[in-house]
Design an enzyme around this catalytic site. Sequence first.
Site, PDB file in Angstrom:
ATOM      1  N   HIS A  65     -49.291 -37.076 -47.048  1.00  0.00           N
ATOM      2  CA  HIS A  65     -48.242 -37.601 -46.162  1.00  0.00           C
ATOM      3  C   HIS A  65     -47.227 -38.458 -46.931  1.00  0.00           C
ATOM      4  CE1 HIS A  65     -46.299 -38.634 -42.507  1.00  0.00           C
ATOM      5  NE2 HIS A  65     -47.349 -38.667 -41.711  1.00  0.00           N
ATOM      6  N   ASP A  88     -40.933 -18.704 -41.124  1.00  0.00           N
ATOM      7  CA  ASP A  88     -40.974 -17.232 -41.196  1.00  0.00           C
ATOM      8  C   ASP A  88     -40.927 -16.791 -42.661  1.00  0.00           C
ATOM      9  OD1 ASP A  88     -40.601 -14.505 -41.043  1.00  0.00           O
ATOM     10  OD2 ASP A  88     -38.880 -14.587 -39.685  1.00  0.00           O
TER      11      ASP A  88
END
Length: 430
Positions: free
Chosen positions: A161, A378
């Site tokens: 993170h 994608d």
Amino acid sequence: MANKLNIRVGEATLVPPAEETKKGIYFLSNLDQNIAHPVRTVYFYNKSPCRGNEEAAQVIKDALSKVLVHYYPMAGRLTISSEGKLIIECTGEGVVFVEAEEANCVIKDLGDLAKQPDLQTLGKLVYDIPGATNLLQIPPLLTQVTKFKCGGFVLGVNVNHCMSDGICAMQFVNAWGETARGLDLSISPVLDRTILRARNPPKIEFPHHEFDEIEDVSNATKLYEEEEILYKSFCFDPDKLELLKKVATEDGVVKKCSTFEALTAFVWRARSEALGTHSNQQTKLLFAVDGRSKFVPPIPKGYFGNAIVFSNALCKVEELVNNPLSFSVGLVGKAIDMVKDSYMRSAIDYFEVKRSRPSLTATLLITTWTRIPFRSADFGWGKPFFFGPVTLPGKEVILFLSHNEESKSINVLLGLPASAMKRFERLMEI
């Protein structure tokens, strides 16, 4: 279900940037320092009408090498500076990549992951460094592509993170997907994190209760140690969310409230009640606020780093559970209004002086991922049909997730001791 999933994991390899990149020390801001823990997520893809999963791993691996030219700090290694802070040494060593195959089931055998996420099963789809005992032994980014017999595949991403908040993590994954599809990057990364450097001299201008250590008079920690922890997801559809907002405003104490304010106030109260927290217990709510537009000047588009700060609210449990919902909604609203440029700069400077992290005793930490376009990742097989976390960063954390792309429903994911989860389920019936 976890026992059903049998995965053959190949050898871990390193994917370096496709071209020579800048070497040396890369600065991490104080907002990065505060949240240095792994975030593990999965992206599920169906078989495409025109291509199976045979080349998925190679396509994703090649694109990763190319996108790392733009995001070269991801290919470096975490280390500690002479000041005792986390920094990245830009070595160009590369990102860890693993190809795996599922040996005995198809994706649909995993069930409805949005309704009932099996975190133990999902954990097998994300790579971890075996035997690592601290964060410095783990590269900032680990990736795994798992192919299923049905022709679908899963991309597992394990990122520290400290490298990114949700917004820029998605920026990176989308850039990776664009590269895989042969496109130019739609957003160029802004790598300079020194724009969020502490002021000199530091100025702590606000009380920062997020760091307050609260005495646990309820012994709630014991429950977590003694009972099995159950993980469940609760779906709040638009009708239920509207009802919550109506309940929150019906007594006129607050005139209007957002979905986030109503839902956050509701689950904060319900969790405190479900855990059987002592009425005299002080309880703290923490939640992440995106500071990009709130800094002056605003953080530039494409900023690569954490630009979130934690706001907070405090009260006694008896106030929380005995007052109408408008009481806790009001506390959440004030906490949101508090987050302005001066407050965020003060939080950055607080860490500079104190070097402390937010205390999580008697605390609920809410992170919302509902506005982050995770499903736009994608790689040439279309958008993922499912995205989700495989772990919660801690027992104090609740995640708000979008149910799916079309719906405005919100999934509330949390883990509780078994007895508390039973009570929490009842409290969710509004």
